[in-house]
Write an enzyme that holds these catalytic residues in place. Structure first.
Site, mmCIF file in Angstrom:
data_model
loop_
_atom_site.group_PDB
_atom_site.id
_atom_site.type_symbol
_atom_site.label_atom_id
_atom_site.label_comp_id
_atom_site.label_asym_id
_atom_site.label_seq_id
_atom_site.Cartn_x
_atom_site.Cartn_y
_atom_site.Cartn_z
ATOM 1 N N GLU A 67 -0.977 -1.098 -4.076
ATOM 2 C CA GLU A 67 -2.650 -0.402 -5.611
ATOM 3 C C GLU A 67 -2.191 0.642 -6.377
ATOM 4 O O GLU A 67 -1.225 0.893 -6.418
ATOM 5 C CB GLU A 67 -2.809 0.107 -4.135
ATOM 6 C CG GLU A 67 -4.248 0.943 -4.376
ATOM 7 C CD GLU A 67 -4.867 1.996 -2.806
ATOM 8 O OE1 GLU A 67 -4.064 3.124 -2.596
ATOM 9 O OE2 GLU A 67 -5.253 1.448 -1.925
ATOM 10 N N ASP A 76 -2.720 0.927 6.679
ATOM 11 C CA ASP A 76 -1.740 1.019 5.747
ATOM 12 C C ASP A 76 -0.959 -0.178 6.082
ATOM 13 O O ASP A 76 -1.523 -0.879 4.997
ATOM 14 C CB ASP A 76 -0.591 2.060 5.586
ATOM 15 C CG ASP A 76 -0.712 2.977 5.713
ATOM 16 O OD1 ASP A 76 -1.400 4.060 4.313
ATOM 17 O OD2 ASP A 76 -0.865 3.790 6.920
ATOM 18 N N ASP A 80 0.650 -1.160 -0.092
ATOM 19 C CA ASP A 80 0.071 -0.008 0.020
ATOM 20 C C ASP A 80 0.778 1.233 -0.531
ATOM 21 O O ASP A 80 1.513 1.259 1.457
ATOM 22 C CB ASP A 80 -0.759 -0.065 1.381
ATOM 23 C CG ASP A 80 -2.410 1.042 1.244
ATOM 24 O OD1 ASP A 80 -2.602 1.337 0.187
ATOM 25 O OD2 ASP A 80 -2.238 1.653 2.065
#
Length: 183
Positions: A68, A141, A7
């Protein structure tokens, strides 16, 4: 299949490693955050992210890296930092010859919760349940990185079949064409 989920972020880059296959219980191998000081210049922060990700790759030896996909935000500065951290993750994986998959936030949410509009609390709760953890991984996160890895494990079989079909189509020679009126 062992997947490192990333992330991306400049201040906190979530990382999580999940092992398993679609349709079977999954196992969390590791979870954490690569942190950089907000007052450091961007170039130095990217080096720190690269070092942290390389350490995760060395320690856990994943077979795939799921990152991501950066999406448009109103805050250009935030999206730039996210994109830069994302590029570092892709570079680290590519340097090792590891396949990289990009998943949008809505794809990850849909895969983990069943809804592409789920909030962070719902994603965290499902990650905790799916990995049979005693507590929600923090910060968010870290939980998001695990969700990325889960998403990739569940989506990879279909994505791999599609990629194989596309590769086979590229290898198949096109039929010979003749021009009308010529021999």
């Amino acid at each position: 299949m062992k997947v490192l989920g990333v992330d991306p972020g400049l201040t906190r880059c979530g990382v999580g490693v999940v092992d398993g296959v679609a349709g079977r219980p999954l196992t969390m191998v590791g979870v954490g955050v690569v942190r950089t000081p907000a007052d450091a210049d961007v170039a130095h922060r990217l080096v720190l992210i690269e070092r942290g990700l390389e350490e995760w790759l060395d320690t856990h030896r994943p077979e795939y890296v799921a990152v991501e996909r950066v999406f448009s935000q109103h805050n250009v500065r935030t999206v730039m930092g996210t994109a830069q951290a994302s590029a570092v993750a892709m570079l680290c994986a590519a340097r090792r010859g590891l396949p990289v998959a990009l998943h949008t936030p809505s794809e990850v949410k849909a895969a983990v919760t069943g809804s592409g509009r789920a909030d962070k609390a719902q994603v965290g709760a499902m990650v905790t349940r799916l990995l049979r953890l005693s507590a929600l991984p923090k910060p968010a996160d870290a939980a998001d990185a695990l969700a990325l890895a889960i998403c990739h494990i569940w989506r990879a079989p279909a994505v791999n079949r599609l990629q194989q079909a596309q590769a086979a189509a590229r290898r198949t020679p096109a039929p010979a064409r003749t021009l009308k009126g010529t021999r």
